[in-house]
Design an enzyme around this catalytic site. Sequence first.
Site, PDB file in Angstrom:
ATOM      1  CE1 TYR A  15      19.841  53.506 -54.279  1.00 57.47           C
ATOM      2  CE2 TYR A  15      19.099  52.590 -52.182  1.00 57.47           C
ATOM      3  CZ  TYR A  15      19.869  53.497 -52.888  1.00 57.47           C
ATOM      4  OH  TYR A  15      20.657  54.384 -52.211  1.00 57.47           O
ATOM      5  CG  ASP A  35      13.514  43.347 -61.357  1.00 61.48           C
ATOM      6  OD1 ASP A  35      14.466  43.891 -60.768  1.00 61.48           O
ATOM      7  OD2 ASP A  35      12.311  43.598 -61.110  1.00 61.48           O
ATOM      8  CG  PHE A  85      19.709  42.256 -54.853  1.00 63.42           C
ATOM      9  CD1 PHE A  85      20.259  42.894 -53.761  1.00 63.42           C
ATOM     10  CD2 PHE A  85      20.531  41.954 -55.928  1.00 63.42           C
ATOM     11  CE1 PHE A  85      21.601  43.235 -53.738  1.00 63.42           C
ATOM     12  CE2 PHE A  85      21.876  42.285 -55.908  1.00 63.42           C
ATOM     13  CZ  PHE A  85      22.416  42.928 -54.810  1.00 63.42           C
ATOM     14  CB  SER A 129      17.821  43.842 -43.502  1.00 56.93           C
ATOM     15  OG  SER A 129      17.483  45.020 -42.801  1.00 56.93           O
ATOM     16  CE1 TYR A 154      12.684  43.771 -46.170  1.00 53.60           C
ATOM     17  CE2 TYR A 154      13.423  44.798 -44.138  1.00 53.60           C
ATOM     18  CZ  TYR A 154      13.677  44.369 -45.424  1.00 53.60           C
ATOM     19  OH  TYR A 154      14.929  44.521 -45.943  1.00 53.60           O
ATOM     20  CE  LYS A 158      15.309  41.083 -46.792  1.00 51.16           C
ATOM     21  NZ  LYS A 158      15.682  40.511 -48.104  1.00 51.16           N
ATOM     22  CG  PHE A 182      23.895  48.571 -40.590  1.00 54.87           C
ATOM     23  CD1 PHE A 182      24.473  47.322 -40.880  1.00 54.87           C
ATOM     24  CD2 PHE A 182      23.504  48.822 -39.290  1.00 54.87           C
ATOM     25  CE1 PHE A 182      24.656  46.363 -39.881  1.00 54.87           C
ATOM     26  CE2 PHE A 182      23.697  47.870 -38.280  1.00 54.87           C
ATOM     27  CZ  PHE A 182      24.272  46.647 -38.580  1.00 54.87           C
ATOM     28  CG  ASN A 203      13.577  53.935 -46.655  1.00 55.65           C
ATOM     29  OD1 ASN A 203      13.199  53.304 -47.625  1.00 55.65           O
ATOM     30  ND2 ASN A 203      13.661  53.404 -45.467  1.00 55.65           N
ATOM     31  CB  SER A 300       5.063  53.167 -33.787  1.00 53.63           C
ATOM     32  OG  SER A 300       4.701  52.374 -34.856  1.00 53.63           O
TER      33      SER A 300
HETATM   34  C1  WQD Z   1      16.071  56.609 -40.981  1.00 56.21           C
HETATM   35  C2  WQD Z   1      15.903  57.624 -39.863  1.00 56.21           C
HETATM   36  C3  WQD Z   1      13.668  57.790 -38.995  1.00 56.21           C
HETATM   37  C4  WQD Z   1      11.861  59.431 -42.637  1.00 56.21           C
HETATM   38  C5  WQD Z   1      14.601  51.097 -42.773  1.00 56.21           C
HETATM   39  C6  WQD Z   1      14.211  49.671 -42.489  1.00 56.21           C
HETATM   40  C7  WQD Z   1      15.420  48.824 -42.454  1.00 56.21           C
HETATM   41  C8  WQD Z   1      16.232  48.991 -43.726  1.00 56.21           C
HETATM   42  C9  WQD Z   1      16.477  50.408 -44.082  1.00 56.21           C
HETATM   43  C10 WQD Z   1      15.713  47.304 -45.316  1.00 56.21           C
HETATM   44  C11 WQD Z   1      15.004  57.108 -38.745  1.00 56.21           C
HETATM   45  C12 WQD Z   1      14.097  59.076 -39.656  1.00 56.21           C
HETATM   46  C13 WQD Z   1      12.761  58.914 -41.720  1.00 56.21           C
HETATM   47  C14 WQD Z   1      11.286  60.721 -42.411  1.00 56.21           C
HETATM   48  C15 WQD Z   1      12.582  60.875 -40.371  1.00 56.21           C
HETATM   49  N1  WQD Z   1      15.567  48.451 -44.833  1.00 56.21           N
HETATM   50  N2  WQD Z   1      13.113  59.624 -40.611  1.00 56.21           N
HETATM   51  N3  WQD Z   1      11.686  61.383 -41.278  1.00 56.21           N
HETATM   52  O1  WQD Z   1      13.890  52.952 -40.417  1.00 56.21           O
HETATM   53  O2  WQD Z   1      16.390  53.142 -40.123  1.00 56.21           O
HETATM   54  O3  WQD Z   1      15.458  51.536 -41.737  1.00 56.21           O
HETATM   55  O4  WQD Z   1      15.282  51.137 -44.027  1.00 56.21           O
HETATM   56  O5  WQD Z   1      16.298  46.375 -44.914  1.00 56.21           O
HETATM   57  O6  WQD Z   1      15.007  47.522 -42.301  1.00 56.21           O
HETATM   58  O7  WQD Z   1      13.556  49.618 -41.240  1.00 56.21           O
HETATM   59  O8  WQD Z   1      15.362  53.887 -42.282  1.00 56.21           O
HETATM   60  O9  WQD Z   1      15.295  55.795 -43.828  1.00 56.21           O
HETATM   61  O10 WQD Z   1      13.129  54.975 -42.793  1.00 56.21           O
HETATM   62  O11 WQD Z   1      14.799  56.140 -41.378  1.00 56.21           O
HETATM   63  O12 WQD Z   1      12.888  61.529 -39.386  1.00 56.21           O
HETATM   64  O13 WQD Z   1      10.460  61.201 -43.169  1.00 56.21           O
HETATM   65  O14 WQD Z   1      15.246  58.768 -40.395  1.00 56.21           O
HETATM   66  O15 WQD Z   1      12.944  58.021 -37.834  1.00 56.21           O
HETATM   67  O16 WQD Z   1      15.545  57.571 -37.553  1.00 56.21           O
HETATM   68  P1  WQD Z   1      15.221  52.904 -40.995  1.00 56.21           P
HETATM   69  P2  WQD Z   1      14.590  55.213 -42.654  1.00 56.21           P
END
Ligand code: WQD
Length: 346
Positions: A15, A35, A85, A129, A154, A158, A182, A203, A300
């Site tokens: 991605y 890759d 990556f 990250s 994970y 990092k 982020f 995500n 969680s």
């Molecule tokens: C975003 C917000 C969820 C799905 C993760 C990794 C982080 C980084 C990016 C790599 C949160 C909420 C999500 C859903 C929801 N990755 N949500 N319903 O957890 O912030 O970060 O991805 O480096 O390390 O932890 O991203 O997109 O999973 O969630 O309400 O079905 O959306 O609770 O608040 P996150 P996310």
Amino acid sequence: MGNKQKILVTGGLGYIGSHTVVALIQAGYEVVILDDLSNSSLMILDRIEQITGVRPSFYQINLLDKKQLYAIFSDETDLSAVIHFAAFKAVGESVREPVKYFTNNLVSLLHLLEVMDHFQVTNLVFSSSATVYGDARELPVKESTPFQKALSSYGSTKQMGEEILEKTAAVKDIQVISLRYFNPVGAHDSAWIGELPNGVPNNLMPYITQVAAGLRPSLTVFGNDYDTPDGTCVRDYIHVVDLAKAHVKSCGRLIDKKNRDSFEVFNIGTGKGLSVLEIIHAFEKQNQLSLKYEIGPRRSGDSPAMYADVTRAKEILRWEAELGLTEIVTSAWKWEQTLHPHNTCL
Ligand code: WQD
């Protein structure tokens, strides 16, 4: 063609990798992609060619195969930099499969460092990250904000990856820039490349686009009782095309020997926190559709709020986000629609 600077990109069909490859080619670099296709598709190589008019060299390799890595580096001489990556990134899976994550993400990095040292390739951009901060105690988080205990394996890979790089760069002839992303979201404006989630998306953004496309019945918002303005979690969503440009800047900085330290880190975000509900409502408004969602329990490991202080990137790397929430939600939806052209009526 012959005197272009050559950049090797591991995970270059993923991605963030694919968007970075496009940005590198457009900035005049020659690109070599490595890759293993474990979470990417060869189709993306065609798409990169469609967008840029250039087909980068490609090697299908798993970085745990050190012999093959040596062979590639002996073929691809005169590398100006490496962008690394290639890694596993599913947070939940990493909690269930720590050994798989530590092996894949750390042994591959160690192999890369060994081979770079052997062939005297001295510039490396590392995919880090915001997760390295753990449950940060101060917001916005600065690069100097101390790490808290990682919330997943994970995240540990990092944190450890950065530590390995810092210690190596302190004593060896290698210069490293570590970019702490982020929340990367959105897709290339052409809709030729974007995120290809494996199975049920973990995500938020790919989940939203799949619900909009009618592939999933509804989105669950993980908690609305947090101590945030609307009760839902706050994150710093960064457009993947902006993120890609941060890598181009980092390569230039290393190649031009502008870096101040052998190991530099930058937060790569917008500096602005947005809640889950703000994302949902912007998606609905900009794409003129209505998204089915319900409020569910907290997930969680989620922090209530996380967003970056981006001063360092702005002042030192001379990079800042240019695209906003509108471009994020429209490009994400446009990409999803090209994936499922028969499912766009919702
Ligand atoms: C975003 C917000 C969820 C799905 C993760 C990794 C982080 C980084 C990016 C790599 C949160 C909420 C999500 C859903 C929801 N990755 N949500 N319903 O957890 O912030 O970060 O991805 O480096 O390390 O932890 O991203 O997109 O999973 O969630 O309400 O079905 O959306 O609770 O608040 P996150 P996310």
